[in-house]
Design an enzyme around this catalytic site. Structure first.
Site, PDB file in Angstrom:
ATOM      1  N   LYS A 165       0.851  -1.187   0.000  1.00  0.00           N
ATOM      2  CA  LYS A 165       0.000   0.000   0.000  1.00  0.00           C
ATOM      3  C   LYS A 165       0.890   1.240   0.000  1.00  0.00           C
ATOM      4  O   LYS A 165       1.768   1.386   0.862  1.00  0.00           O
ATOM      5  CB  LYS A 165      -0.881  -0.026   1.248  1.00  0.00           C
ATOM      6  CG  LYS A 165      -2.254   0.555   1.065  1.00  0.00           C
ATOM      7  CD  LYS A 165      -3.072   0.287   2.330  1.00  0.00           C
ATOM      8  CE  LYS A 165      -4.501   0.727   2.166  1.00  0.00           C
ATOM      9  NZ  LYS A 165      -5.242   0.624   3.437  1.00  0.00           N
TER      10      LYS A 165
HETATM   11  O1  G3P Z   1      -8.006   1.399   5.025  1.00  0.00           O
HETATM   12  C1  G3P Z   1      -8.367   2.652   4.519  1.00  0.00           C
HETATM   13  C2  G3P Z   1      -9.771   3.098   4.826  1.00  0.00           C
HETATM   14  O2  G3P Z   1     -10.686   2.069   4.541  1.00  0.00           O
HETATM   15  C3  G3P Z   1      -9.954   3.734   6.157  1.00  0.00           C
HETATM   16  O3  G3P Z   1     -11.294   3.941   6.503  1.00  0.00           O
HETATM   17  O4  G3P Z   1     -13.003   4.445   8.221  1.00  0.00           O
HETATM   18  O5  G3P Z   1     -10.609   5.082   8.645  1.00  0.00           O
HETATM   19  O6  G3P Z   1     -11.973   6.301   6.964  1.00  0.00           O
HETATM   20  P1  G3P Z   1     -11.735   4.995   7.641  1.00  0.00           P
END
Ligand code: G3P
Length: 216
Positions: free
Chosen positions: A83
């Site tokens: 990533k």
């Molecule tokens: O892994 C990246 C993303 O899915 C993070 O989500 O909920 O922290 O905005 P969030």
């Protein structure tokens, strides 16, 4: 649409894998920071549970640092996907890794120009964050529509990985738009299977069966 789980919690990953619907996992430094223990060991364990890609994020900000970190992360499991953040250095790293045949996931995408650049750099997956856009009153799903359209327009092989999913509506809309992957927390996977009419219907069927089950 492929279902990935967005967590570094081994139990949640095992539960989702047991459901038989799990196609992959995405992690990030914040998710790993929530779990006790060595993050590398956690990643190694995750790679063994899942028969699919496991995204592990670099923390270096420069190209050479990212490539060195990617080599270390790849040692944790064959199914590790690197990533990489959407930055100029990140784009260079995506190109390098793509030339090396290493799968990548370009993260922190918030507009379609970034998504286009990630694809041109050879990213395997591009991760637009829908929930975080919704949080600032921008419709995150509009971005998914733009990404899907742009990739289709130019026959780009990069897969749209819908990230920062907060609920079933995000998943349903992503599937309608033809996004390749949705990554979601365990709570959303559980919510997807729920509908109040399913619960009411089941209750009624069981109650009716109770009335007749001893008839002969
Ligand atoms: O892994 C990246 C993303 O899915 C993070 O989500 O909920 O922290 O905005 P969030």
């Amino acid at each position: 649409m492929k279902f990935f789980i967005d967590t570094a919690n081994v139990r949640e990953i095992q539960d989702a894998a047991d459901l038989g619907l799990l196609d992959g996992v995405t992690t990030n430094p914040s998710l790993l920071a929530k779990e006790p223990g060595d993050p590398r060991e956690i990643l190694r364990e995750i790679t063994k549970i899942v028969d699919g890609p496991v995204s592990a994020e670099v923390t270096a900000l420069d190209h050479d640092g990212m490539i060195a970190e990617a080599a270390e992360l790849k040692k944790l499991g064959d199914n590790i996907v690197i990533k990489i953040p959407m930055t100029l250095e990140g784009l260079k790293a995506l190109r390098t890794l793509s030339r090396q045949g290493i799968e990548t996931n370009c993260t922190l995408i918030f507009n379609s120009a970034q998504a286009l650049m990630a694809a041109k750099a050879g990213a395997t997956y591009a991760s637009p964050f829908v929930g975080r856009l919704d949080d600032i009153s921008v419709d995150g799903m509009d971005l998914i529509e733009q990404c899907c359209t742009i990739y289709r327009n130019y026959g780009l092989a990069t897969q749209v990985l819908v990230a920062s999913i907060r609920g079933p509506i995000h998943v349903q809309r992503a599937a309608m738009l033809g996004a390749h992957v949705g990554t979601m927390p365990a709570s959303v996977i559980a919510q997807l299977a729920k509908h109040p009419l399913t619960d009411i219907g089941l209750e009624r069927f069981l109650a009716d069966w109770e009335k007749v089950k001893n008839r002969s």
